[in-house]
Design an enzyme around this catalytic site. Structure first.
Site, PDB file in Angstrom:
ATOM      1  N   MET A  42     -33.998   7.916 -13.328  1.00 25.37           N
ATOM      2  CA  MET A  42     -34.442   8.474 -14.600  1.00 25.37           C
ATOM      3  C   MET A  42     -35.078   7.382 -15.456  1.00 25.37           C
ATOM      4  O   MET A  42     -35.224   7.541 -16.675  1.00 25.37           O
ATOM      5  CB  MET A  42     -33.288   9.141 -15.342  1.00 25.37           C
ATOM      6  CG  MET A  42     -32.750  10.356 -14.628  1.00 25.37           C
ATOM      7  SD  MET A  42     -31.915  11.565 -15.711  1.00 25.37           S
ATOM      8  CE  MET A  42     -30.605  10.573 -16.380  1.00 25.37           C
ATOM      9  N   GLY A  43     -35.468   6.277 -14.809  1.00 20.15           N
ATOM     10  CA  GLY A  43     -36.125   5.208 -15.542  1.00 20.15           C
ATOM     11  C   GLY A  43     -35.147   4.308 -16.260  1.00 20.15           C
ATOM     12  O   GLY A  43     -33.959   4.265 -15.934  1.00 20.15           O
ATOM     13  N   ALA A  44     -35.674   3.537 -17.253  1.00 17.75           N
ATOM     14  CA  ALA A  44     -34.883   2.488 -17.927  1.00 17.75           C
ATOM     15  C   ALA A  44     -34.241   1.604 -16.867  1.00 17.75           C
ATOM     16  O   ALA A  44     -33.036   1.365 -16.869  1.00 17.75           O
ATOM     17  CB  ALA A  44     -33.849   3.105 -18.861  1.00 17.75           C
ATOM     18  N   HIS A  63     -32.774  -1.109 -14.368  1.00 15.81           N
ATOM     19  CA  HIS A  63     -32.021  -2.351 -14.502  1.00 15.81           C
ATOM     20  C   HIS A  63     -31.760  -2.897 -13.102  1.00 15.81           C
ATOM     21  O   HIS A  63     -32.263  -2.358 -12.094  1.00 15.81           O
ATOM     22  CB  HIS A  63     -30.718  -2.124 -15.279  1.00 15.81           C
ATOM     23  CG  HIS A  63     -29.860  -1.008 -14.746  1.00 15.81           C
ATOM     24  ND1 HIS A  63     -29.253  -1.043 -13.520  1.00 15.81           N
ATOM     25  CD2 HIS A  63     -29.524   0.196 -15.287  1.00 15.81           C
ATOM     26  CE1 HIS A  63     -28.563   0.047 -13.318  1.00 15.81           C
ATOM     27  NE2 HIS A  63     -28.716   0.838 -14.377  1.00 15.81           N
ATOM     28  N   HIS A 121     -30.740  -0.469 -10.253  1.00 16.40           N
ATOM     29  CA  HIS A 121     -31.848   0.261  -9.636  1.00 16.40           C
ATOM     30  C   HIS A 121     -32.640  -0.641  -8.690  1.00 16.40           C
ATOM     31  O   HIS A 121     -33.028  -0.240  -7.578  1.00 16.40           O
ATOM     32  CB  HIS A 121     -32.811   0.788 -10.706  1.00 16.40           C
ATOM     33  CG  HIS A 121     -32.213   1.771 -11.656  1.00 16.40           C
ATOM     34  ND1 HIS A 121     -32.021   1.491 -12.985  1.00 16.40           N
ATOM     35  CD2 HIS A 121     -31.780   3.045 -11.471  1.00 16.40           C
ATOM     36  CE1 HIS A 121     -31.497   2.542 -13.587  1.00 16.40           C
ATOM     37  NE2 HIS A 121     -31.341   3.502 -12.697  1.00 16.40           N
ATOM     38  N   GLN A 177     -23.349   3.647  -5.873  1.00 20.54           N
ATOM     39  CA  GLN A 177     -21.982   4.151  -5.792  1.00 20.54           C
ATOM     40  C   GLN A 177     -21.308   4.275  -7.154  1.00 20.54           C
ATOM     41  O   GLN A 177     -20.177   4.755  -7.229  1.00 20.54           O
ATOM     42  CB  GLN A 177     -21.153   3.233  -4.884  1.00 20.54           C
ATOM     43  CG  GLN A 177     -21.606   3.275  -3.435  1.00 20.54           C
ATOM     44  CD  GLN A 177     -20.816   2.330  -2.542  1.00 20.54           C
ATOM     45  OE1 GLN A 177     -20.039   1.502  -3.022  1.00 20.54           O
ATOM     46  NE2 GLN A 177     -21.026   2.435  -1.245  1.00 20.54           N
TER      47      GLN A 177
END
Length: 399
Positions: A132-134, A136, A139, A250
């Protein structure tokens, strides 16, 4: 171009720019990043280098070592924004935002419509990382794993309205699309799929997916419509992207279990690759919502992981599930008084049913301690596998 940044102590905020390699140490004659005030650093302590577009860190046989998430490291991959410690100094590497704009030399392929995404024919196997973006470091660890294992990698950036209830933080959820694309620009990502909500869900859209009893427990009790939205968006994304492998973190353990059940029940031809939780140096699980924590809340938030580990240790030591859960809950409450503990329990990782009182660890090797807290307008989720604590305990005994 990259930036090495100090994240602690008197030099907090100090930065050094580099293109291919930089040495961290106390001796300015050899260290491009000289941190002379840290007496725990060696003269030449560690090197950060770029290898095939991937950041790597090498400890240079330093006296006091280099650690990531508290674990010593000699040589390894260093995801962007991942915090690490040399001596007693906390550091991270980020892209130079000023230079990131110039990544048009090798533009990041980006599609915005379902039709364009379905028309793409990428070399297989195709790895897919839905976000969903943002973005870090958590990701980026998923993306790096996919790049290592797949010929092509697709990343989606889509804030899914179906998984937010009317009173939840859909409008507040951070949206940093240009920054996210800059982070992806040099990670060998084949394609970024960035549909709008209007593109993804037509006005006539009415179909949703209910994965059954698994979605009614814990998170499902607190957010009754959440997993229906998650299952629906993931099913639709898998249909559109048609990946070989789906990479998931996870941290959202119940969401992972729901998606596993969805894929199994609908015989979807995709392999799920679960990647371990990325944590800050104090143990807090990385999350896009961490940015909304106040300074005091951020300092107290690692109490959640400490409580979960304590619950697992108590459970493995023979305490009942109720006793272990209550012990973990007390540790969280004592260390994080501004937060409300929504739940803390020991469960089966596949069904999210509470585990019975332990007889043999082998009976519950897939067990998890799970927890959620709410502080101000932020919810934090985390989990600790029983096997992780059991392995660490065994290592301590053998060392």
């Amino acid at each position: 171009m990259y930036v090495l940044e100090v994240m602690s102590g008197p030099l907090d905020g100090t930065q050094w720019r580099f293109e291919q390699e930089i040495v961290i140490g106390r001796d300015e004659a050899v260290a491009g990043a000289c941190i002379s005030i840290d007496r725990y650093l060696s003269r030449s302590h560690a090197t950060i280098r770029v290898d095939g577009g991937v950041l790597r860190i090498d400890d240079l046989s330093s006296r006091n070592g280099t650690t990531i998430d508290g674990e010593p490291i000699q040589h390894g991959m260093l995801p962007l924004e991942r915090r690490f410690v040399c001596g007693r100094t906390l550091l991270r590497v980020v892209r130079d935002v000023d230079v990131a704009v110039d990544t048009t030399v090798t533009p990041l392929a980006r599609v915005n419509t379902v039709a364009d995404m379905q028309a793409r024919r990428l070399p297989r196997p195709v790895g897919f990382v839905p976000t969903m973006g943002a973005l870090h470091a958590g990701h980026l660890a998923l993306i790096d794993r996919a790049v290592e294992e797949c010929e092509s990698v697709v990343v989606s950036i889509f804030v899914n309205p179906l998984q937010f209830a009317a009173h939840e933080d859909f409008s507040r959820y951070p949206r940093t699309l240009e920054r996210d694309c800059a982070l992806l620009a040099d990670r060998r990502v084949s394609l970024v799929f960035t549909p709008s909500a209007e593109e993804f869900y037509a006005p006539s859209f009415t179909t949703t997916i209910d994965v059954g009893p698994l979605t009614t427990r814990f998170e499902g009790m607190i957010r009754p419509t959440h997993f229906r939205g998650v299952a629906t968006v993931v099913a639709k994304l898998l249909h559109i992207v048609a990946p070989s492998r789906l990479y998931l973190g996870q941290k959202d353990a119940q969401q992972l279990a729901v998606i596993r059940r969805l894929v199994d029940d609908l015989s979807m031809p995709v392999e799920i690759v679960a990647v371990p939780i990325m944590r800050d140096v104090d143990g807090l699980a990385l999350s896009s919502r961490n940015r909304f924590l106040s300074r005091e809340e951020r300092q107290q938030a690692p109490s959640l992981i400490r409580g979960l580990r304590a619950a697992v240790e108590a459970y493995l030591a023979g305490r009942s599930r109720d006793e272990a859960s209550e012990w973990g809950r007390r540790i969280v409450v004592d260390g994080f008084p501004s937060a409300e503990v929504e739940y803390l329990d020991v469960v089966d990782a596949r069904t999210f049913l509470p585990l019975p009182d332990i007889a043999r660890f082998s009976d519950h090797a897939d067990g998890l301690a799970i927890g959620a807290v709410r502080c101000s307008a932020v919810r934090l989720l985390d989990n600790v596998p029983l096997a992780e604590v059991a392995a660490a305990t065994l290592a301590d005994v053998l060392s």
